[in-house]
Design a protein around this motif. Structure first.
Motif, PDB file in Angstrom:
ATOM      1  N   ILE A 143       0.839  -1.203   0.000  1.00 36.21           N
ATOM      2  CA  ILE A 143       0.000   0.000   0.000  1.00 36.21           C
ATOM      3  C   ILE A 143       0.870   1.247   0.000  1.00 36.21           C
ATOM      4  O   ILE A 143       0.651   2.178  -0.775  1.00 36.21           O
ATOM      5  CB  ILE A 143      -0.967   0.001   1.209  1.00 36.21           C
ATOM      6  CG1 ILE A 143      -2.041  -1.068   1.018  1.00 36.21           C
ATOM      7  CG2 ILE A 143      -1.611   1.377   1.392  1.00 36.21           C
ATOM      8  CD1 ILE A 143      -2.873  -1.343   2.258  1.00 36.21           C
ATOM      9  N   ALA A 144       1.885   1.260   0.853  1.00 37.85           N
ATOM     10  CA  ALA A 144       2.777   2.424   0.929  1.00 37.85           C
ATOM     11  C   ALA A 144       3.479   2.656  -0.409  1.00 37.85           C
ATOM     12  O   ALA A 144       3.586   3.804  -0.875  1.00 37.85           O
ATOM     13  CB  ALA A 144       3.802   2.227   2.044  1.00 37.85           C
ATOM     14  N   GLN A 145       3.936   1.590  -1.039  1.00 38.27           N
ATOM     15  CA  GLN A 145       4.627   1.721  -2.316  1.00 38.27           C
ATOM     16  C   GLN A 145       3.677   2.159  -3.432  1.00 38.27           C
ATOM     17  O   GLN A 145       4.028   2.998  -4.260  1.00 38.27           O
ATOM     18  CB  GLN A 145       5.303   0.406  -2.693  1.00 38.27           C
ATOM     19  CG  GLN A 145       6.476   0.085  -1.793  1.00 38.27           C
ATOM     20  CD  GLN A 145       7.081  -1.261  -2.088  1.00 38.27           C
ATOM     21  OE1 GLN A 145       6.683  -1.960  -3.016  1.00 38.27           O
ATOM     22  NE2 GLN A 145       8.064  -1.654  -1.288  1.00 38.27           N
ATOM     23  N   TYR A 146       2.480   1.611  -3.446  1.00 41.44           N
ATOM     24  CA  TYR A 146       1.503   2.003  -4.466  1.00 41.44           C
ATOM     25  C   TYR A 146       1.094   3.460  -4.300  1.00 41.44           C
ATOM     26  O   TYR A 146       0.948   4.185  -5.289  1.00 41.44           O
ATOM     27  CB  TYR A 146       0.260   1.115  -4.421  1.00 41.44           C
ATOM     28  CG  TYR A 146       0.476  -0.293  -4.939  1.00 41.44           C
ATOM     29  CD1 TYR A 146       1.298  -0.547  -6.035  1.00 41.44           C
ATOM     30  CD2 TYR A 146      -0.159  -1.375  -4.345  1.00 41.44           C
ATOM     31  CE1 TYR A 146       1.479  -1.831  -6.515  1.00 41.44           C
ATOM     32  CE2 TYR A 146       0.021  -2.662  -4.817  1.00 41.44           C
ATOM     33  CZ  TYR A 146       0.844  -2.889  -5.904  1.00 41.44           C
ATOM     34  OH  TYR A 146       1.018  -4.161  -6.383  1.00 41.44           O
ATOM     35  N   GLU A 147       0.901   3.893  -3.074  1.00 37.31           N
ATOM     36  CA  GLU A 147       0.515   5.282  -2.849  1.00 37.31           C
ATOM     37  C   GLU A 147       1.642   6.236  -3.238  1.00 37.31           C
ATOM     38  O   GLU A 147       1.399   7.311  -3.774  1.00 37.31           O
ATOM     39  CB  GLU A 147       0.080   5.488  -1.405  1.00 37.31           C
ATOM     40  CG  GLU A 147      -1.282   4.868  -1.127  1.00 37.31           C
ATOM     41  CD  GLU A 147      -1.725   4.969   0.318  1.00 37.31           C
ATOM     42  OE1 GLU A 147      -0.887   5.277   1.193  1.00 37.31           O
ATOM     43  OE2 GLU A 147      -2.923   4.731   0.575  1.00 37.31           O
ATOM     44  N   ALA A 148       2.880   5.823  -2.980  1.00 37.12           N
ATOM     45  CA  ALA A 148       4.021   6.649  -3.368  1.00 37.12           C
ATOM     46  C   ALA A 148       4.115   6.767  -4.887  1.00 37.12           C
ATOM     47  O   ALA A 148       4.560   7.786  -5.413  1.00 37.12           O
ATOM     48  CB  ALA A 148       5.311   6.064  -2.804  1.00 37.12           C
ATOM     49  N   ALA A 149       3.677   5.733  -5.592  1.00 35.89           N
ATOM     50  CA  ALA A 149       3.720   5.724  -7.052  1.00 35.89           C
ATOM     51  C   ALA A 149       2.421   6.263  -7.670  1.00 35.89           C
ATOM     52  O   ALA A 149       2.229   6.157  -8.876  1.00 35.89           O
ATOM     53  CB  ALA A 149       3.984   4.312  -7.549  1.00 35.89           C
ATOM     54  N   GLN A 150       1.536   6.791  -6.820  1.00 32.41           N
ATOM     55  CA  GLN A 150       0.254   7.342  -7.286  1.00 32.41           C
ATOM     56  C   GLN A 150      -0.625   6.281  -7.957  1.00 32.41           C
ATOM     57  O   GLN A 150      -1.384   6.589  -8.866  1.00 32.41           O
ATOM     58  CB  GLN A 150       0.483   8.532  -8.243  1.00 32.41           C
ATOM     59  CG  GLN A 150       1.279   9.668  -7.651  1.00 32.41           C
ATOM     60  CD  GLN A 150       0.562  10.325  -6.472  1.00 32.41           C
ATOM     61  OE1 GLN A 150      -0.621  10.565  -6.525  1.00 32.41           O
ATOM     62  NE2 GLN A 150       1.295  10.583  -5.400  1.00 32.41           N
TER      63      GLN A 150
END
Length: 148
Positions: A64-71
């Motif tokens: 989730i953190a990585q996906y949110e960082a990648a928009q």
């Protein structure tokens, strides 16, 4: 009813209701449990199943953190749904005050005087808190209490 039986029953219910997201998430969980049982040639008890679920939750939260960082909010939302489904199988979490009391008790029990005693305190707390508290957070609280 054991946790594995509850997971199996929930799988059947999800299939009957046509809830594909819940069905797929539970299938992933059952596959992870089965994989661990086959690899270690054991039958997992509830504590071991909770450890599998914790690992899956940690993976999802990292994603989730990585996906949110990648928009990529679409992918993050899928992972959040899986977290919600998997969290239903976790035991009731301890409150901050309960965790604090357990830490204080463990420190006095081990006569911990400094950071070198951190392992002793964690050894006492881990069985009590597994699945019911974020061990990273617990570790930080222990460090703060011991070094104070």
């Amino acid at each position: 009813m054991s946790l594995k039986q509850k997971i199996t029953e929930d799988m059947k219910a999800a299939m009957r209701m046509g809830n594909t997201k819940q069905r797929d998430t539970i299938r992933l969980l059952q596959a992870a449990i089965k994989q661990r049982e086959v690899d270690e040639r054991i039958v997992l008890d509830d504590a071991a199943v909770i450890a599998v679920i914790e690992k899956m939750l940690k993976q999802r939260k990292d994603s989730i953190a990585q996906y949110e960082a990648a928009q990529r909010l679409d992918l993050a939302n899928i992972e959040k749904e899986e977290v919600t489904i998997l969290s239903a199988y976790m035991p009731q979490a301890f409150s901050d005050s309960e965790i604090d009391a357990l830490i204080t008790e463990a420190i006095s029990e081990t006569n911990a005087a400094g950071m070198q005693d951190m392992g002793k305190v964690m050894a006492i707390l881990k069985p009590k808190l597994t699945g019911r508290a974020d061990m990273g957070k617990v570790s930080a609280l222990i460090k703060a209490k011991i070094s104070a």
